[in-house]
Design an enzyme around this catalytic site. Structure first.
Site, short mmCIF file in Angstrom:
data_model
loop_
_atom_site.label_atom_id
_atom_site.label_comp_id
_atom_site.label_asym_id
_atom_site.label_seq_id
_atom_site.Cartn_x
_atom_site.Cartn_y
_atom_site.Cartn_z
N ASN A 9 0.96 -1.09 0.06
CA ASN A 9 -0.08 -0.08 0.01
C ASN A 9 0.87 0.98 0.22
O ASN A 9 1.51 1.56 0.97
CB ASN A 9 -0.94 0.00 1.38
CG ASN A 9 -2.05 0.95 1.41
OD1 ASN A 9 -1.71 2.08 0.66
ND2 ASN A 9 -2.98 0.87 2.26
N LYS A 16 2.99 1.08 3.51
CA LYS A 16 2.56 0.00 4.37
C LYS A 16 2.45 -1.43 3.71
O LYS A 16 2.20 -1.51 2.48
CB LYS A 16 1.07 0.27 4.76
CG LYS A 16 1.03 1.49 5.49
CD LYS A 16 -0.43 1.86 6.20
CE LYS A 16 -0.64 3.21 6.79
NZ LYS A 16 -2.09 3.36 6.89
N HIS A 207 -14.47 7.04 7.04
CA HIS A 207 -12.85 6.55 7.10
C HIS A 207 -12.31 7.87 7.38
O HIS A 207 -12.03 8.68 6.56
CB HIS A 207 -12.66 6.15 5.58
CG HIS A 207 -11.20 5.91 5.60
ND1 HIS A 207 -10.55 4.39 5.73
CD2 HIS A 207 -9.81 6.40 5.65
CE1 HIS A 207 -9.19 4.57 5.38
NE2 HIS A 207 -8.86 5.85 5.68
N LEU A 208 -11.85 8.22 8.56
CA LEU A 208 -11.14 9.32 8.98
C LEU A 208 -9.85 9.07 9.47
O LEU A 208 -9.37 8.50 10.63
CB LEU A 208 -11.82 9.84 10.50
CG LEU A 208 -13.36 10.03 10.27
CD1 LEU A 208 -14.13 10.63 11.58
CD2 LEU A 208 -13.82 10.91 8.99
N GLY A 209 -8.99 9.36 8.38
CA GLY A 209 -7.45 9.27 8.88
C GLY A 209 -6.87 10.50 8.13
O GLY A 209 -7.39 11.45 8.30
N ARG A 240 -5.48 18.36 2.93
CA ARG A 240 -6.50 18.84 2.02
C ARG A 240 -7.63 19.40 2.49
O ARG A 240 -8.15 18.99 3.46
CB ARG A 240 -6.58 17.63 1.12
CG ARG A 240 -5.63 16.70 0.47
CD ARG A 240 -5.89 15.54 -0.06
NE ARG A 240 -5.15 14.25 0.50
CZ ARG A 240 -5.53 13.13 0.50
NH1 ARG A 240 -6.56 12.68 -0.19
NH2 ARG A 240 -5.01 12.25 1.37
N GLY A 328 -7.57 5.89 11.56
CA GLY A 328 -6.79 6.40 12.59
C GLY A 328 -7.45 7.15 13.55
O GLY A 328 -7.61 6.83 14.78
N ILE A 329 -8.19 8.33 13.11
CA ILE A 329 -8.95 9.01 13.77
C ILE A 329 -10.35 8.43 14.54
O ILE A 329 -10.82 8.46 15.57
CB ILE A 329 -9.44 10.70 13.04
CG1 ILE A 329 -8.12 11.34 12.88
CG2 ILE A 329 -10.33 11.49 14.15
CD1 ILE A 329 -8.30 12.23 11.86
N GLU A 331 -11.12 5.28 14.66
CA GLU A 331 -10.95 4.06 15.56
C GLU A 331 -10.43 4.54 16.78
O GLU A 331 -10.58 3.78 17.92
CB GLU A 331 -9.96 3.22 14.98
CG GLU A 331 -10.47 2.57 13.61
CD GLU A 331 -9.36 1.68 12.96
OE1 GLU A 331 -8.30 1.10 13.70
OE2 GLU A 331 -9.27 1.65 11.82
N GLU A 379 -6.86 -2.51 4.72
CA GLU A 379 -6.83 -2.27 3.51
C GLU A 379 -5.89 -3.36 2.95
O GLU A 379 -6.15 -4.21 1.92
CB GLU A 379 -6.16 -1.01 2.98
CG GLU A 379 -7.43 0.16 3.19
CD GLU A 379 -6.78 1.32 3.25
OE1 GLU A 379 -5.71 1.82 3.82
OE2 GLU A 379 -7.36 2.41 2.58
#
Ligand code: ADP
Length: 408
Positions: A9, A16, A207-209, A240, A328-329, A331, A379
């Protein structure tokens, strides 16, 4: 000797990876995972076993691009796993364009198609394709599979994919695609295991990363999402801006005399949490720890926009049965989840303080009309799942049905 699959990834300044055993059905079983950070300065490789045991932590001197990292990375991985044979590599590829609704075995024909998609994702596509070519030279015995971040959104109704531009533009590929598809597909499949009723219902996955988006899932399929033509649209992200009036771009180009490269840098690297916090940080943990008013404002904007766009996706779904927080955020941050959910009380969302504070899998109260869950995303597991499936197809297919042999 066990056969294994490597999931790669690759991001702009880091990668990753995870290694899985091919044996068995269901989810491939994890053997190790890790990452390489700071490619542009001093690449640092970290690797952990499936149970989290540290296996490697090494810094390589001098900057290296992804392709130069691959040989030492492969040898580091292969020396850690004895009695294993790496047979295939699955790659996250950001853009699959119009036609790629499924992961694909990499062939010369496929690479030619992906080369043609580079203009649709100039910052990411070439970076994803390059390690595929390098590996095909270095290790031609590997089968390689490309897994597209856009593919999961292939089920969006045509109306949701449209931009209100003249029709010719859509024909030329200027339409909404959506991203983070591997993460949403994983969430959708995990929901079948952790909450079967929700997996059949109307769900918004958040999906908050560093990158952040929402996906509206109806019966487990994507029907709407907040990223569109590019990964710039939608929520406020680490660097962004998310949704932005296109008039701002005209203003910056025409009145402020910024170059296209400067605008690109502003939109991808200098905006979002980083920009609003006054360059304090793009990292949510740092902002949450700060008492500075600009950090507070950045967090408030992140939460406000997230809640507003959940409202928009609930309209696309014609109601809401569940919200799933991930990345990340999503979870790990009780404060952000609580702040978003407080703005959704009008939808009947109430969360249990204790469950939320302890990052429990189910955080809504019994009285809540919307089930709110935390589902850690993976992922790399999704990439490995698809790669194994394509390998099985390959083994099952009579040779003359493979249009174009895998590389080289
Ligand atoms: P990427 O998009 O790079 O994969 P991640 O999914 O790893 O990003 O998410 C990174 C974000 O998650 C960062 O903003 C980080 O601060 C945030 N994060 C990680 N752990 C926590 C935590 N405990 N509390 C708040 N934010 C966190």
């Amino acid at each position: 000797m066990i056969d294994t699959i490597l999931a790669l990834n690759v991001g702009s300044s880091s990668l990753k990876f995870a290694l899985f055993s091919v044996a068995g059905d269901g989810w491939p079983s994890l053997l190790l995972r890790g990452g390489v950070e700071e490619l542009a300065t001093s690449p640092r490789l970290e690797m952990r076993g499936a149970d989290g045991t540290p296996l490697e932590d090494v810094v390589w001197e001098g900057s290296r691009d992804i392709d130069a990292i691959l040989p030492p990375l492969l040898s580091a991985i292969e020396t850690k796993v004895k009695d294993a044979r790496l047979v295939a590599v699955g790659h996250r590829v950001v853009h699959g364009g119009h036609d790629m609704s499924e992961p694909q075995l990499v062939t010369a024909d496929l690479l030619a198609v992906l080369d043609g998609l580079v203009p649709l994702a100039p910052l990411h596509e070439a970076q994803n394709i390059s390690p595929i070519r390098t590996l095909s030279r270095l290790r031609p015995e590997f089968a390689q599979v490309a897994c597209f971040d856009t593919a999961f959104h292939g089920t969006m109704p045509q109306l949701a994919t449209r931009l209100a531009l003249p029709r010719d533009y859509e024909a030329a590929g200027v339409r909404r695609y959506g991203f983070h598809g591997l993460s949403y597909e994983y969430i959708s499949r995990r929901l079948e295991e952790v909450s079967p009723p929700l997996s059949k219902g109307r769900v918004i996955a958040a999906h908050l990363g560093n990158g952040a988006s929402l996906c509206a899932l109806l019966n487990g399929r994507s029907i709407e999402t907040t990223m569109g033509f590019s990964a710039l649209d939608g929520l406020v992200m680490g660097t962004r801006p998310g949704t932005l009036d296109p008039g701002v771009l005209l203003h910056l180009l025409q009145q402020k005399g910024m170059t296209v490269a400067q605008v690109e840098d502003l939109l991808y690297r200098r905006s979002g949490l980083l920009g609003v916090s006054g360059n304090m940080a793009s990292d949510m943990r740092v902002l949450l720890a700060s008492t500075h008013a600009h950090a507070r404002e950045a967090i408030d904007l992140f939460v406000y926009r997230c809640a507003c766009q959940i409202g928009s996706l609930a309209t696309a779904l014609n109601g809401l049965d569940g919200i799933v927080f991930t990345a990340g955020i999503g979870e790990h941050s009780p404060v952000i989840r609580k702040s978003v959910c407080e703005r959704l009380q009008w939808l009947g969302v109430t969360i249990d303080e204790d469950a939320n504070s302890s990052n429990a899998p189910l955080i809504s109260t019994k009285a809540s009309s919307v089930e709110v869950r935390i589902v850690p995303t993976d992922e790399e597991a999704m990439i490995a799942y698809h790669t194994r499936a394509r390998l099985q197809d390959l083994q099952a297919a009579p040779s003359n049905t493979i249009k174009n042999a895998p590389l080289p």
